[in-house]
Design a protein around this motif. Sequence first.
Motif, PDB file in Angstrom:
ATOM      1  N   SER A   3       7.223  -8.224 -24.107  1.00 36.50           N
ATOM      2  CA  SER A   3       7.925  -7.550 -22.948  1.00 36.50           C
ATOM      3  C   SER A   3       7.424  -8.314 -21.828  1.00 36.50           C
ATOM      4  O   SER A   3       8.116  -8.448 -20.815  1.00 36.50           O
ATOM      5  CB  SER A   3       7.968  -5.914 -23.171  1.00 36.50           C
ATOM      6  N   PRO A   4       5.954  -8.176 -21.659  1.00 33.94           N
ATOM      7  CA  PRO A   4       5.538  -8.600 -20.201  1.00 33.94           C
ATOM      8  C   PRO A   4       5.955  -9.937 -19.858  1.00 33.94           C
ATOM      9  O   PRO A   4       6.192 -10.303 -18.589  1.00 33.94           O
ATOM     10  CB  PRO A   4       3.809  -8.471 -20.463  1.00 33.94           C
ATOM     11  N   TRP A   5       5.961 -10.801 -20.917  1.00 35.14           N
ATOM     12  CA  TRP A   5       6.310 -12.307 -20.566  1.00 35.14           C
ATOM     13  C   TRP A   5       7.624 -12.464 -20.072  1.00 35.14           C
ATOM     14  O   TRP A   5       7.804 -13.047 -19.214  1.00 35.14           O
ATOM     15  CB  TRP A   5       6.060 -13.218 -22.000  1.00 35.14           C
ATOM     16  N   PHE A   6       8.793 -11.699 -20.458  1.00 30.93           N
ATOM     17  CA  PHE A   6      10.004 -11.527 -20.214  1.00 30.93           C
ATOM     18  C   PHE A   6      10.294 -10.382 -19.102  1.00 30.93           C
ATOM     19  O   PHE A   6      11.300 -10.426 -18.152  1.00 30.93           O
ATOM     20  CB  PHE A   6      10.917 -10.964 -21.343  1.00 30.93           C
ATOM     21  N   ASN A   7       9.244 -10.125 -18.480  1.00 28.93           N
ATOM     22  CA  ASN A   7       9.179  -8.901 -17.518  1.00 28.93           C
ATOM     23  C   ASN A   7      10.181  -7.663 -17.804  1.00 28.93           C
ATOM     24  O   ASN A   7      11.092  -7.249 -17.105  1.00 28.93           O
ATOM     25  CB  ASN A   7       9.598  -9.456 -16.366  1.00 28.93           C
ATOM     26  N   SER A   8      10.548  -7.490 -19.112  1.00 30.65           N
ATOM     27  CA  SER A   8      11.377  -6.573 -19.604  1.00 30.65           C
ATOM     28  C   SER A   8      11.255  -4.986 -18.938  1.00 30.65           C
ATOM     29  O   SER A   8      12.271  -4.342 -18.865  1.00 30.65           O
ATOM     30  CB  SER A   8      11.435  -6.460 -20.978  1.00 30.65           C
ATOM     31  N   GLY A   9       9.952  -4.767 -18.721  1.00 29.69           N
ATOM     32  CA  GLY A   9       9.844  -3.500 -18.243  1.00 29.69           C
ATOM     33  C   GLY A   9      10.098  -3.371 -16.552  1.00 29.69           C
ATOM     34  O   GLY A   9      10.195  -2.119 -16.341  1.00 29.69           O
TER      35      GLY A   9
END
Length: 244
Positions: A3-9
Amino acid sequence: SDSPWFNSGGLFNSEYGWGKCFLHEGGIRVPAIFIWPGKIAPNTETDHICSFQDIMPTFAEIVKRKCPPTDGISFLPTLLGEKDKQLTHAFLYWEFPDLDGEKAIRWGKWKGLLKNIKKGNTKMLLFDLDNDIKEEHDVAAKYPDVVKKMEIMMKKIRNLGCNCLYRFYGNNNIMEKRTVRFLFCALSFTPLVAFAQKEPRTKLTKPNIVFILADDLGWTDLGVMGSDYYETPNIDRLAAEGLL
Protein backbone atom coordinates in the motif's frame (compact mmCIF):
# COMPACT_ATOMS: atom_id res chain seq x y z
CA SER A 1 1.78 -4.63 2.36
CA ASP A 2 2.45 -2.77 -0.90
CA SER A 3 0.00 0.00 0.00
CA PRO A 4 2.72 2.60 0.76
CA TRP A 5 4.31 2.04 -2.67
CA PHE A 6 0.98 2.81 -4.35
CA ASN A 7 0.14 5.51 -1.76
CA SER A 8 -3.18 3.71 -1.24
CA GLY A 9 -3.60 5.09 2.25
CA GLY A 10 -3.38 8.73 1.27
CA LEU A 11 -3.84 10.66 4.51
CA PHE A 12 -3.65 7.47 6.56
CA ASN A 13 -0.84 5.10 7.46
CA SER A 14 -1.35 1.94 5.39
CA GLU A 15 1.79 -0.18 5.77
CA TYR A 16 1.55 -3.64 7.35
CA GLY A 17 -0.21 -3.34 10.69
CA TRP A 18 -2.08 -0.23 9.58
CA GLY A 19 -3.93 -1.19 6.39
CA LYS A 20 -5.79 -4.30 5.24
CA CYS A 21 -6.65 -6.78 8.03
CA PHE A 22 -6.16 -4.12 10.71
CA LEU A 23 -8.59 -1.64 12.25
CA HIS A 24 -6.62 1.59 11.91
CA GLU A 25 -8.24 4.14 9.58
CA GLY A 26 -6.05 2.96 6.72
CA GLY A 27 -7.69 -0.45 6.99
CA ILE A 28 -11.35 0.47 7.39
CA ARG A 29 -11.94 3.86 5.76
CA VAL A 30 -12.86 3.71 2.06
CA PRO A 31 -14.30 6.14 -0.52
CA ALA A 32 -17.84 5.83 -1.85
CA ILE A 33 -19.56 7.32 -4.88
CA PHE A 34 -23.33 7.64 -5.42
CA ILE A 35 -24.98 8.67 -8.69
CA TRP A 36 -28.72 9.23 -9.07
CA PRO A 37 -29.61 11.71 -11.84
CA GLY A 38 -32.32 14.12 -10.78
CA LYS A 39 -32.01 13.15 -7.13
CA ILE A 40 -28.35 13.49 -6.12
CA ALA A 41 -26.76 16.82 -6.97
CA PRO A 42 -23.62 16.49 -9.13
CA ASN A 43 -20.18 17.53 -7.88
CA THR A 44 -21.20 17.28 -4.22
CA GLU A 45 -19.36 15.92 -1.20
CA THR A 46 -20.35 14.84 2.28
CA ASP A 47 -18.52 14.12 5.53
CA HIS A 48 -21.31 11.85 6.78
CA ILE A 49 -19.86 8.78 8.51
CA CYS A 50 -21.57 5.53 7.64
CA SER A 51 -20.71 1.85 7.49
CA PHE A 52 -21.57 -1.28 5.52
CA GLN A 53 -24.61 -2.08 7.66
CA ASP A 54 -26.20 1.17 6.46
CA ILE A 55 -26.37 0.04 2.83
CA MET A 56 -29.40 -2.24 3.10
CA PRO A 57 -31.70 0.18 4.99
CA THR A 58 -30.75 2.90 2.51
CA PHE A 59 -31.63 0.75 -0.49
CA ALA A 60 -34.82 -0.43 1.20
CA GLU A 61 -35.93 3.17 1.74
CA ILE A 62 -35.12 4.05 -1.86
CA VAL A 63 -37.33 1.24 -3.23
CA LYS A 64 -39.94 1.90 -0.52
CA ARG A 65 -39.75 -1.55 1.07
CA LYS A 66 -39.67 -2.52 4.72
CA CYS A 67 -36.11 -3.29 5.72
CA PRO A 68 -35.38 -6.56 7.59
CA PRO A 69 -34.05 -6.08 11.15
CA THR A 70 -30.61 -4.49 11.08
CA ASP A 71 -28.48 -2.12 13.11
CA GLY A 72 -27.95 0.03 10.04
CA ILE A 73 -29.31 3.54 9.47
CA SER A 74 -30.48 4.77 6.08
CA PHE A 75 -28.36 7.60 4.71
CA LEU A 76 -30.89 8.51 2.01
CA PRO A 77 -31.34 12.03 3.50
CA THR A 78 -27.62 12.62 2.96
CA LEU A 79 -27.87 11.44 -0.65
CA LEU A 80 -30.75 13.84 -1.24
CA GLY A 81 -28.96 16.76 0.40
CA GLU A 82 -31.30 16.78 3.41
CA LYS A 83 -28.59 16.85 6.07
CA ASP A 84 -30.97 18.12 8.77
CA LYS A 85 -33.04 14.92 8.45
CA GLN A 86 -30.09 12.51 8.68
CA LEU A 87 -29.94 10.20 11.69
CA THR A 88 -26.50 9.11 12.88
CA HIS A 89 -25.01 6.23 14.82
CA ALA A 90 -24.22 6.82 18.47
CA PHE A 91 -21.00 4.97 17.69
CA LEU A 92 -19.56 2.45 15.22
CA TYR A 93 -17.88 -0.80 16.22
CA TRP A 94 -15.56 -3.29 14.48
CA GLU A 95 -14.04 -6.67 15.33
CA PHE A 96 -11.34 -8.55 13.46
CA PRO A 97 -10.60 -11.90 15.15
CA ASP A 98 -7.95 -13.06 12.65
CA LEU A 99 -4.19 -12.57 13.10
CA ASP A 100 -3.61 -11.24 16.64
CA GLY A 101 -7.17 -9.96 17.01
CA GLU A 102 -8.42 -6.36 17.12
CA LYS A 103 -11.47 -4.37 18.14
CA ALA A 104 -12.20 -0.74 17.38
CA ILE A 105 -14.88 1.80 18.18
CA ARG A 106 -15.60 5.25 16.72
CA TRP A 107 -17.47 7.77 18.88
CA GLY A 108 -17.57 11.26 17.45
CA LYS A 109 -13.99 12.42 17.02
CA TRP A 110 -12.70 9.63 19.26
CA LYS A 111 -11.32 6.32 17.99
CA GLY A 112 -10.65 3.52 20.47
CA LEU A 113 -8.46 0.62 19.34
CA LEU A 114 -7.69 -2.63 21.12
CA LYS A 115 -4.83 -4.54 19.48
CA ASN A 116 -3.11 -7.90 20.08
CA ILE A 117 -6.11 -9.34 21.89
CA LYS A 118 -4.99 -12.95 21.38
CA LYS A 119 -1.72 -12.07 23.10
CA GLY A 120 -3.63 -10.97 26.18
CA ASN A 121 -3.64 -7.21 25.65
CA THR A 122 -6.53 -5.37 27.32
CA LYS A 123 -5.23 -1.79 27.05
CA MET A 124 -7.16 0.43 24.67
CA LEU A 125 -5.42 3.02 22.53
CA LEU A 126 -7.27 6.32 22.09
CA PHE A 127 -6.91 8.71 19.16
CA ASP A 128 -8.42 12.14 18.51
CA LEU A 129 -9.18 11.86 14.78
CA ASP A 130 -9.95 15.56 14.45
CA ASN A 131 -6.32 16.36 15.27
CA ASP A 132 -4.54 13.06 14.59
CA ILE A 133 -5.99 11.44 11.46
CA LYS A 134 -2.93 9.17 11.11
CA GLU A 135 -3.45 7.79 14.63
CA GLU A 136 0.11 8.42 15.74
CA HIS A 137 -0.54 9.85 19.20
CA ASP A 138 -2.22 7.71 21.86
CA VAL A 139 -4.04 10.01 24.31
CA ALA A 140 -5.65 7.32 26.46
CA ALA A 141 -3.72 8.38 29.57
CA LYS A 142 -4.91 11.97 29.10
CA TYR A 143 -8.60 11.05 28.70
CA PRO A 144 -9.31 8.02 30.92
CA ASP A 145 -13.02 8.89 31.19
CA VAL A 146 -13.38 8.66 27.40
CA VAL A 147 -11.63 5.28 27.40
CA LYS A 148 -13.94 4.00 30.14
CA LYS A 149 -17.03 5.16 28.26
CA MET A 150 -15.84 3.46 25.08
CA GLU A 151 -15.07 0.23 26.91
CA ILE A 152 -18.65 0.21 28.24
CA MET A 153 -20.07 0.84 24.75
CA MET A 154 -17.86 -1.89 23.28
CA LYS A 155 -19.01 -4.41 25.88
CA LYS A 156 -22.66 -3.48 25.31
CA ILE A 157 -22.61 -3.84 21.54
CA ARG A 158 -20.83 -7.20 21.49
CA ASN A 159 -23.34 -8.70 23.94
CA LEU A 160 -26.20 -8.27 21.47
CA GLY A 161 -25.43 -11.68 19.97
CA CYS A 162 -25.51 -10.71 16.28
CA ASN A 163 -23.11 -12.20 13.73
CA CYS A 164 -22.10 -14.81 16.31
CA LEU A 165 -19.98 -16.95 13.98
CA TYR A 166 -17.50 -14.12 13.54
CA ARG A 167 -16.69 -13.07 17.10
CA PHE A 168 -14.29 -13.49 19.95
CA TYR A 169 -15.52 -15.91 22.61
CA GLY A 170 -15.18 -15.95 26.38
CA ASN A 171 -12.67 -14.17 28.57
CA ASN A 172 -9.77 -15.47 26.50
CA ASN A 173 -11.17 -14.00 23.26
CA ILE A 174 -10.84 -17.33 21.46
CA MET A 175 -12.17 -17.44 17.94
CA GLU A 176 -14.43 -20.36 17.03
CA LYS A 177 -12.69 -22.65 14.53
CA ARG A 178 -15.37 -22.10 11.88
CA THR A 179 -14.18 -18.70 10.68
CA VAL A 180 -16.65 -17.36 8.13
CA ARG A 181 -14.91 -14.36 6.60
CA PHE A 182 -17.71 -13.16 4.36
CA LEU A 183 -20.74 -14.31 6.36
CA PHE A 184 -21.78 -10.75 7.19
CA CYS A 185 -21.76 -9.68 3.55
CA ALA A 186 -23.81 -12.70 2.49
CA LEU A 187 -26.41 -12.35 5.22
CA SER A 188 -26.73 -8.62 4.71
CA PHE A 189 -27.71 -8.80 1.07
CA THR A 190 -29.74 -12.02 1.07
CA PRO A 191 -32.82 -10.40 2.72
CA LEU A 192 -32.64 -7.46 0.29
CA VAL A 193 -32.76 -9.83 -2.67
CA ALA A 194 -35.48 -11.86 -1.00
CA PHE A 195 -37.95 -9.05 -0.43
CA ALA A 196 -37.24 -7.64 -3.89
CA GLN A 197 -38.29 -10.94 -5.48
CA LYS A 198 -41.56 -11.44 -3.63
CA GLU A 199 -43.39 -9.82 -6.54
CA PRO A 200 -43.22 -10.87 -10.20
CA ARG A 201 -40.53 -9.09 -12.19
CA THR A 202 -43.18 -7.36 -14.29
CA LYS A 203 -44.34 -5.43 -11.23
CA LEU A 204 -40.89 -4.17 -10.24
CA THR A 205 -40.52 -0.46 -10.85
CA LYS A 206 -37.64 1.96 -10.96
CA PRO A 207 -35.25 2.92 -9.52
CA ASN A 208 -32.97 0.06 -10.48
CA ILE A 209 -30.01 -0.09 -8.12
CA VAL A 210 -26.53 -1.12 -9.20
CA PHE A 211 -24.22 -1.63 -6.21
CA ILE A 212 -20.53 -2.20 -6.88
CA LEU A 213 -18.38 -3.28 -3.93
CA ALA A 214 -14.62 -3.08 -4.56
CA ASP A 215 -12.35 -5.24 -2.43
CA ASP A 216 -9.03 -3.84 -1.18
CA LEU A 217 -9.83 -0.31 -2.37
CA GLY A 218 -7.53 2.11 -0.56
CA TRP A 219 -8.49 5.67 0.33
CA THR A 220 -6.55 7.17 -2.59
CA ASP A 221 -6.73 4.34 -5.15
CA LEU A 222 -8.96 6.50 -7.36
CA GLY A 223 -8.00 9.52 -9.40
CA VAL A 224 -10.81 11.55 -7.85
CA MET A 225 -9.39 10.76 -4.42
CA GLY A 226 -5.95 12.05 -5.34
CA SER A 227 -4.16 9.03 -6.78
CA ASP A 228 -0.97 9.95 -8.63
CA TYR A 229 -0.46 6.36 -9.82
CA TYR A 230 -3.81 4.98 -11.00
CA GLU A 231 -5.80 6.55 -13.82
CA THR A 232 -9.53 6.02 -13.29
CA PRO A 233 -11.24 8.44 -15.71
CA ASN A 234 -14.57 6.59 -15.87
CA ILE A 235 -14.92 6.40 -12.09
CA ASP A 236 -13.83 10.02 -11.82
CA ARG A 237 -16.54 10.95 -14.31
CA LEU A 238 -19.15 9.15 -12.23
CA ALA A 239 -17.95 10.97 -9.13
CA ALA A 240 -18.37 14.29 -10.93
CA GLU A 241 -21.97 13.34 -11.69
CA GLY A 242 -22.88 12.46 -8.13
CA LEU A 243 -21.96 12.50 -4.43
CA LEU A 244 -18.54 11.57 -3.10
